[in-house]
Design a protein around this motif. Structure first.
Motif, PDB file in Angstrom:
ATOM      1  N   GLU A  39       0.863  -1.179   0.000  1.00  0.00           N
ATOM      2  CA  GLU A  39       0.000   0.000   0.000  1.00  0.00           C
ATOM      3  C   GLU A  39       0.894   1.222   0.000  1.00  0.00           C
ATOM      4  N   GLU A  40       0.566   2.181  -0.817  1.00  0.00           N
ATOM      5  CA  GLU A  40       1.389   3.385  -0.844  1.00  0.00           C
ATOM      6  C   GLU A  40       0.735   4.407   0.054  1.00  0.00           C
ATOM      7  N   TYR A  41       1.137   4.377   1.328  1.00  0.00           N
ATOM      8  CA  TYR A  41       0.339   5.067   2.341  1.00  0.00           C
ATOM      9  C   TYR A  41       0.145   6.563   2.142  1.00  0.00           C
ATOM     10  N   ARG A  43      -4.040   8.503   0.975  1.00  0.00           N
ATOM     11  CA  ARG A  43      -4.690   9.088   2.139  1.00  0.00           C
ATOM     12  C   ARG A  43      -6.177   9.359   1.914  1.00  0.00           C
ATOM     13  N   LEU A  81      -7.920   5.965   2.143  1.00  0.00           N
ATOM     14  CA  LEU A  81      -7.597   5.087   3.270  1.00  0.00           C
ATOM     15  C   LEU A  81      -8.682   5.177   4.340  1.00  0.00           C
TER      16      LEU A  81
END
Lengths: 158, 372
Positions: free
Chosen positions: A37-39, A43, A46
């Motif tokens: 996951e590309e945090y 955003r 998420l």
């Protein structure tokens, strides 16, 4: 005999390395199987689970009313001294004095998100929020007052 | 070290500090190593870098509060650490735990064990020079952590156990989610064998290295997979069953090798046994209450209480002396890592310094559990 063993060992090692490389190659060519996951980039989408323990929050309704009676059960349940409840005496409409909360002070920097205060609360006045991005530049911002200014106790909650 | 003029002592031994900040110690453990060339003469562990006095803190916490702090001891088996605290209070109060709570506890504890062993698998590859296995193991571990996140509210330090049961009932989709996680784990298990177990370089680093005999394992008090790899039957789940383990069918994995490879094999096989335990329970979680009959303010009767469980690393015991009040008079944790660490100086002697990394990786130390 020695030569056979020697080269056999080398071939076995190469075979085992190729087996591992085959697996790595499989994931290298199957890009749809990537699970990372590309945090910071995701955003907007998420969503933390409902039970996620991010911070203690006190929900207020549309009339700026909460359900905290100031019984201090959460303060006693907290193992770290995270919660301090300051109470005041408020004169009611019928002239009687009653205990109401003045400030529900929550020290986020001491909280370990153990959920014991939420468990102890008899009137469900505090819940766990989903926000987990708590970093601040100064420690004083970690001290929060959970009841909003001008808020009052909801009628009928004792 | 500080007061020695150079790194060589009188016997010509080279003294080197491994740690407290070293990539292969997984924490702040300092090993003082006496070397003759590359051969290890003596190893001396120095502890205390992450001592938080959890035992002393417990004396001022109530019996509901002292559970959360044990998540910080062995943070990879936090659930099982919480479970032992809940169990000791239940044992003292003689509270019956509802069957539903017991089943959920065991499922979560076994998931914790799988996730802990997965992290160990990831880090052993990392220690011995392979970065790739790390990501394969973490993919499955992430699935378990997400499950914990949804049901318990936290990924690592869950604090889901309360004296008498569990804090909240699990979500309605719990069974389906656990099955998904197990299916993912079982489907991907062969990849671990392909990428690391079959690798000849990896096998040569482990086979015949760091042999711990059965007698030594008993003498040093080793427990868990470390001792079971030496042929010692020490699974607390079999010997002193708790929370309904006596009703479950599973094998105690033992090996007779005693070397690093045996410890590797035992842990890899234990993950499969944990899957077997969860599969027996997941379709028959009984309905009913989740918390037994406990008072809001818990007071333990006067006396001494001991309870042990099998964490991912061995036997964790908690010993509580109560004077009848709301807080323990004295609390002592018997942690598995402290006992397992004591075997390292013995088994590392005579090996090369590179083998010390293999030994530490397979003993699977968690430093906060050693210091507490």
């Amino acid at each position: 005999m020695f030569i056979k063993e020697y080269f056999g060992g080398i071939f076995k090692a190469i075979k085992s390395l190729l087996t591992g490389m085959k697996l790595t190659g499989y994931y290298f060519t199957h890009l749809n199987k990537i699970v990372t996951e590309e945090y910071p980039d995701n955003r907007a989408t998420l969503k933390m689970p409902e039970r996620f323990r991010g911070e203690v929050i006190m929900p207020h309704d549309e009339n700026n009313e909460h359900t905290c009676t100031g019984c201090q059960a959460c303060e006693l349940a907290c193992p770290n001294g995270t919660i301090k409840i300051i109470t005041k005496q408020e004169v009611q409409a019928d002239g009687k004095k009653k205990k109401r909360i003045d400030a529900f002070v929550y020290h986020l920097d001491m909280c370990t998100m153990c959920n014991l205060c939420i468990d102890a609360c008899p009137s469900d006045a505090i819940i766990m929020g989903q926000n987990f991005e708590h970093s601040q530049y100064e420690r004083k911002y970690m001290k929060k007052v959970l009841n909003k200014p001008g808020s009052r106790l909801k009628d009928g909650v004792e | 070290m500080l007061f020695e003029p150079d790194h060589y002592n009188e016997e010509g031994e080279f003294v080197v500090n491994m740690g407290p900040q070293h990539p292969s110690t997984h924490g702040v453990l300092r090993l003082k190593v006496w070397l003759d060339g590359e051969t290890i003469k003596k190893v001396e562990p120095h502890l205390g870098y992450i001592h938080r006095s959890i035992e002393k803190m417990t004396e001022s916490l109530s019996y509901r509060q002292f559970i959360y702090v044990t998540s910080r001891m062995d943070y990879l088996s936090a659930h099982i650490n919480n479970q032992v605290c809940a169990l000791v209070v239940e044992k003292a109060l003689q509270v019956e735990v509802p069957a539903r709570a017991q089943a959920i506890r065991v499922i979560l504890a076994e998931l914790t064990r799988i996730s802990s062993h997965l992290l160990w698998f990831a880090s052993i590859g990392l220690d011995l020079g392979g970065v790739t296995p790390f990501f394969y193991a973490f993919r499955e571990r992430e699935a378990i952590n997400s499950l914990m996140d949804e049901n318990c509210g936290a990924r690592l330090t869950q604090n889901f156990m309360v004296p008498g049961g569990i804090m909240k009932d699990v979500l309605p989709n719990f069974q389906q989610r656990v099955k998904e996680v197990l299916k993912q784990f079982k489907d991907n298990y062969h990849e671990y064998d392909e990428i690391l177990t079959g690798n000849v370089i990896f096998q040569n680093r482990l086979k015949g290295v760091g042999i711990l005999t059965k007698e030594d394992a008993i003498a040093f008090g080793c427990t868990g997979p470390t001792a079971r790899a030496s042929g010692l039957n020490c699974d607390i789940r079999k010997l002193y069953p708790y929370d309904g383990y006596e009703k479950l069918q599973f094998d105690e994995i033992t090996s007779t090798g005693g070397d690093c490879w045996a410890r590797y094999e035992v842990r890899m096989a234990e993950m499969k046994q944990s899957v077997k335990i969860i599969e027996q329970l997941i379709d028959n979680i009984p309905e009913g209450e989740i918390v037994g009959n406990t008072k809001k303010v818990i007071k333990l009767p006067k006396g001494e209480f001991y309870q042990r469980v099998e964490t991912a690393r061995g036997e964790l015991g908690v010993y509580i002396v109560s004077d009848g009040g709301t807080t323990p008079y004295r609390c002592k944790y018997r942690s598995p890592n402290f006992a397992n660490l004591s075997a390292i100086p013995h088994i590392a002697r005579g090996h090369k310094i590179g083998d010390l990394i293999s030994i530490m990786a397979t003993i699977d130390l968690i430093i906060p559990d050693i210091d507490r």
